[in-house]
Design an enzyme around this catalytic site. Structure first.
Site, PDB file in Angstrom:
ATOM      1  N   CYS A  90       0.846  -1.206   0.000  1.00 47.29           N
ATOM      2  CA  CYS A  90       0.000   0.000   0.000  1.00 47.29           C
ATOM      3  C   CYS A  90       0.874   1.245   0.000  1.00 47.29           C
ATOM      4  O   CYS A  90       2.000   1.244   0.501  1.00 47.29           O
ATOM      5  CB  CYS A  90      -0.927   0.004   1.202  1.00 47.29           C
ATOM      6  SG  CYS A  90      -0.059  -0.099   2.761  1.00 47.29           S
ATOM      7  N   VAL A  91       0.315   2.277  -0.589  1.00 42.66           N
ATOM      8  CA  VAL A  91       1.016   3.553  -0.693  1.00 42.66           C
ATOM      9  C   VAL A  91       0.020   4.649  -0.311  1.00 42.66           C
ATOM     10  O   VAL A  91      -1.172   4.581  -0.675  1.00 42.66           O
ATOM     11  CB  VAL A  91       1.552   3.747  -2.135  1.00 42.66           C
ATOM     12  CG1 VAL A  91       2.067   5.164  -2.349  1.00 42.66           C
ATOM     13  CG2 VAL A  91       2.661   2.731  -2.423  1.00 42.66           C
ATOM     14  N   ARG A 124       1.755   6.725  -7.571  1.00 43.02           N
ATOM     15  CA  ARG A 124       2.323   6.935  -8.914  1.00 43.02           C
ATOM     16  C   ARG A 124       3.609   7.768  -8.881  1.00 43.02           C
ATOM     17  O   ARG A 124       3.877   8.568  -9.763  1.00 43.02           O
ATOM     18  CB  ARG A 124       1.304   7.607  -9.864  1.00 43.02           C
ATOM     19  CG  ARG A 124      -0.022   6.893  -9.959  1.00 43.02           C
ATOM     20  CD  ARG A 124       0.133   5.458 -10.442  1.00 43.02           C
ATOM     21  NE  ARG A 124      -1.177   4.861 -10.578  1.00 43.02           N
ATOM     22  CZ  ARG A 124      -1.788   4.182  -9.601  1.00 43.02           C
ATOM     23  NH1 ARG A 124      -1.177   3.982  -8.451  1.00 43.02           N
ATOM     24  NH2 ARG A 124      -2.983   3.669  -9.797  1.00 43.02           N
ATOM     25  N   ARG A 125       4.389   7.547  -7.826  1.00 42.01           N
ATOM     26  CA  ARG A 125       5.714   8.188  -7.773  1.00 42.01           C
ATOM     27  C   ARG A 125       6.787   7.132  -7.617  1.00 42.01           C
ATOM     28  O   ARG A 125       7.893   7.413  -7.188  1.00 42.01           O
ATOM     29  CB  ARG A 125       5.771   9.179  -6.607  1.00 42.01           C
ATOM     30  CG  ARG A 125       4.976  10.461  -6.893  1.00 42.01           C
ATOM     31  CD  ARG A 125       4.840  11.338  -5.677  1.00 42.01           C
ATOM     32  NE  ARG A 125       6.105  11.611  -4.998  1.00 42.01           N
ATOM     33  CZ  ARG A 125       6.209  12.336  -3.885  1.00 42.01           C
ATOM     34  NH1 ARG A 125       5.126  12.869  -3.340  1.00 42.01           N
ATOM     35  NH2 ARG A 125       7.387  12.529  -3.319  1.00 42.01           N
ATOM     36  N   ALA A 169       6.691   4.471  -5.570  1.00 36.63           N
ATOM     37  CA  ALA A 169       6.873   3.900  -4.223  1.00 36.63           C
ATOM     38  C   ALA A 169       6.757   2.378  -4.265  1.00 36.63           C
ATOM     39  O   ALA A 169       7.614   1.671  -3.717  1.00 36.63           O
ATOM     40  CB  ALA A 169       5.843   4.492  -3.263  1.00 36.63           C
ATOM     41  N   LEU A 170       5.731   1.872  -4.911  1.00 39.40           N
ATOM     42  CA  LEU A 170       5.584   0.408  -4.967  1.00 39.40           C
ATOM     43  C   LEU A 170       6.768  -0.207  -5.716  1.00 39.40           C
ATOM     44  O   LEU A 170       7.337  -1.211  -5.277  1.00 39.40           O
ATOM     45  CB  LEU A 170       4.260   0.024  -5.654  1.00 39.40           C
ATOM     46  CG  LEU A 170       4.039  -1.483  -5.814  1.00 39.40           C
ATOM     47  CD1 LEU A 170       3.938  -2.171  -4.456  1.00 39.40           C
ATOM     48  CD2 LEU A 170       2.789  -1.773  -6.637  1.00 39.40           C
ATOM     49  N   SER A 171       7.160   0.437  -6.826  1.00 39.97           N
ATOM     50  CA  SER A 171       8.287  -0.095  -7.604  1.00 39.97           C
ATOM     51  C   SER A 171       9.546  -0.174  -6.741  1.00 39.97           C
ATOM     52  O   SER A 171      10.253  -1.191  -6.744  1.00 39.97           O
ATOM     53  CB  SER A 171       8.580   0.809  -8.806  1.00 39.97           C
ATOM     54  OG  SER A 171       7.399   1.063  -9.515  1.00 39.97           O
ATOM     55  N   SER A 197      -4.886  -7.042  -5.700  1.00 42.61           N
ATOM     56  CA  SER A 197      -6.164  -6.327  -5.530  1.00 42.61           C
ATOM     57  C   SER A 197      -6.721  -5.945  -6.900  1.00 42.61           C
ATOM     58  O   SER A 197      -7.928  -5.881  -7.092  1.00 42.61           O
ATOM     59  CB  SER A 197      -5.968  -5.071  -4.674  1.00 42.61           C
ATOM     60  OG  SER A 197      -5.011  -4.220  -5.276  1.00 42.61           O
ATOM     61  N   TYR A 222       0.520  -6.151 -11.315  1.00 40.23           N
ATOM     62  CA  TYR A 222       1.766  -6.857 -11.000  1.00 40.23           C
ATOM     63  C   TYR A 222       2.510  -7.501 -12.176  1.00 40.23           C
ATOM     64  O   TYR A 222       3.659  -7.912 -12.017  1.00 40.23           O
ATOM     65  CB  TYR A 222       1.515  -7.876  -9.882  1.00 40.23           C
ATOM     66  CG  TYR A 222       1.215  -7.178  -8.570  1.00 40.23           C
ATOM     67  CD1 TYR A 222       2.248  -6.620  -7.826  1.00 40.23           C
ATOM     68  CD2 TYR A 222      -0.087  -7.006  -8.127  1.00 40.23           C
ATOM     69  CE1 TYR A 222       1.989  -5.930  -6.648  1.00 40.23           C
ATOM     70  CE2 TYR A 222      -0.358  -6.317  -6.942  1.00 40.23           C
ATOM     71  CZ  TYR A 222       0.677  -5.790  -6.213  1.00 40.23           C
ATOM     72  OH  TYR A 222       0.429  -5.101  -5.062  1.00 40.23           O
ATOM     73  N   PHE A 234      -4.148 -14.215   1.326  1.00 38.08           N
ATOM     74  CA  PHE A 234      -3.330 -13.484   2.305  1.00 38.08           C
ATOM     75  C   PHE A 234      -3.102 -12.067   1.797  1.00 38.08           C
ATOM     76  O   PHE A 234      -3.390 -11.784   0.639  1.00 38.08           O
ATOM     77  CB  PHE A 234      -1.985 -14.194   2.544  1.00 38.08           C
ATOM     78  CG  PHE A 234      -1.201 -14.500   1.308  1.00 38.08           C
ATOM     79  CD1 PHE A 234      -0.317 -13.555   0.771  1.00 38.08           C
ATOM     80  CD2 PHE A 234      -1.359 -15.716   0.629  1.00 38.08           C
ATOM     81  CE1 PHE A 234       0.401 -13.834  -0.388  1.00 38.08           C
ATOM     82  CE2 PHE A 234      -0.638 -15.993  -0.519  1.00 38.08           C
ATOM     83  CZ  PHE A 234       0.236 -15.063  -1.029  1.00 38.08           C
TER      84      PHE A 234
END
Ligand SMILES: CC(=O)SCCNC(=O)CCNC(=O)[C@H](O)C(C)(C)COP(=O)(O)OP(=O)(O)OC[C@H]1O[C@@H](n2cnc3c(N)ncnc32)[C@H](O)[C@@H]1OP(=O)(O)O
Length: 415
Positions: free
Chosen positions: A90-91, A97-98, A100-102, A125, A130, A415
């Site tokens: 989660c971000v 879209r900056r 963070a997840l990457s 989700s 992914y 999970f």
């Protein structure tokens, strides 16, 4: 093909999320997932996170993203592998879209590599997220609905051994050995610890819908006899509507045992429908049901997304259904060590996967190899879909024969 890695905003930093920040991490997760859990559930989530490998994204001192990995073991063809289960990604809405997840996934992949974890998995989700990170659809599930207002019509005779109800407190001890045996026969299954059985399967209150009953567990085979199968279900009865049996898990050693358990689920009094979410795509019920208007597949969906973090180790540690000797050119934009031509050979002498200068027989993206890894997608289907390139005629067919599994891969543990 897979997209290029997303450049990360320099202002964000990615590092281990310490235990002291678990409450901040949960607050962020509930914000991102629009949830407001009760104290008991929050405590459970905190305990889960405590056992995870955790990465945070930081804007200065502010925690703006998290991703965690549960220490799972996954059944793969011919064995099992350690497989971090990626979760709680989660971000903060202010920082989406900056990159963070990457950035967090890159950090998590590095931590997985340091622990020699060759694969990772997750439930998405949103299916679109992914693939770009190299995850492919490792297993698929279907939702099956039975019109149980009338008796379930079957083409085979159900096992006539006695059925008995187990208390949720006693069930894990009785089901675990049986589950572990059936798990070995189907790729994609997660090993269930005693705590996982108790907290994820036997929790009194359903995490997503509190109007369901506590879990009911029915086992086939009399007391003192070996178990021939089990089903876990919850029921819901609303004032005006016919009741529902939500079947969460059903494992059986033979088709007749499965038939007995399905028949039981379809005959629970004061209910008129069975809904089983996340069944295997090759569930024998779909063949032995006598009336497919009564037993219908109402949805099909990607279940477990799989990432081959270390393609070589992953390929060496599964079994093969037929000999193979092919050069695969795998493209992996995020983990380049996996890229380039390698010769996969499997013969009675063993399995090898080594870099080579020989020309490739088949080229494909790492996410598509991941989709094939447990046997759920075939390389021939990839070629037909324009997702893999066959340089040597017959190469995809050879690889398809080698990767084939007796049972479709299946995962029901979320999970
Ligand atoms: C395993 C799990 O836990 S699944 C749960 C995932 N979490 C959620 O759904 C909670 C709500 N959503 C979020 O918290 C965030 O939007 C996340 C975690 C999904 C994405 O985080 P971000 O930091 O925004 O992703 P990041 O900036 O690294 O995006 C990387 C790429 O993925 C794309 N992407 C990210 N999320 C999405 C999405 N929901 N739909 C489509 N594309 C997406 C981005 O566009 C970007 O690609 P681009 O650079 O080519 O445009």
């Amino acid at each position: 093909m897979e997209s290029r890695p997303t450049p990360c905003t320099p202002a964000l930093k990615f590092r281990e999320l310490p235990e002291s920040e678990l409450d901040r991490a949960l607050d962020l997760a509930y914000l991102a997932f629009h949830e407001k859990p009760e104290a008991e559930l929050r405590a459970h989530h905190k305990e889960l996170l405590r056992g995870c490998t955790r990465v945070g994204a930081y804007d200065g001192d502010a925690l703006v993203g998290t991703v965690s990995a549960l220490p799972f073991t996954l059944s793969v063809p011919g064995g099992e592998l350690p497989c971090p289960g990626v979760t709680f990604a989660c971000v903060a809405p202010t920082h989406r879209r900056r990159g963070a997840l990457s950035g967090m996934l890159a950090e998590l992949f590095a931590r997985c590599a340091a622990q020699d974890w060759p694969i990772a998995a997750l439930w998405a989700s949103e299916a679109v997220i992914y693939g770009r990170f190299g995850f492919g659809e490792g297993t698929r599930g279907v939702t099956v609905e039975i019109d149980s207002a009338r008796p379930l019509a079957l083409r085979i005779a159900p096992d006539d051994r006695p059925l008995r109800l187990l208390s949720p407190a006693d069930a894990p001890a009785q089901l675990a050995a049986f589950y572990d045996r059936t798990r070995a026969g189907r790729p994609g299954r997660i090993a269930r610890s005693r705590a996982w059985w108790a907290e994820e399967w036997m929790a009194e209150k359903d995490e997503e819908d509190a109007s369901f009953s506590p879990p009911r567990v029915v086992a086939l085979g009399g007391p003192g006899e070996p178990l021939a199968g089990y089903a876990i279900y919850r029921t819901k009865r609303e004032d005006d509507a016919p009741g529902l049996v939500r079947l969460d898990d059903l494992e059986a050693e033979t088709p007749a045992a499965a038939a007995a358990l399905w028949q039981y689920a379809a005959s629970v009094d004061l209910t008129a429908k069975v809904r089983a979410w996340g069944r295997p795509v090759d569930d024998p019920l779909l063949l032995f049901a006598a009336d497919r208007d009564q037993v219908r597949v109402t949805a099909g969906f990607p279940a477990l997304w799989l990432r081959l973090l270390d393609v070589r180790t992953a390929l060496l540690r599964r079994s093969y259904a037929a000999p193979v000797d092919l050069v695969l050119d795998v493209h992996d934009a995020h983990l380049p060590v996996n890229s380039g031509p390698h010769r996969l050979s499997c013969s009675p002498r063993g399995v090898a996967y080594e870099p080579t200068h020989d020309p490739a027989d088949l080229s494909l993206a790492v996410r598509d190899l991941a989709a094939c890894y447990l046997g759920g997608t075939s390389p021939t289907a990839l070629v037909r879909a324009g997702l893999a390139t066959e340089h040597t005629p017959g190469a995809a067919e050879t690889l398809t024969a080698a990767l084939r599994t007796d049972h479709a891969p299946h995962t029901v543990d979320g999970f």
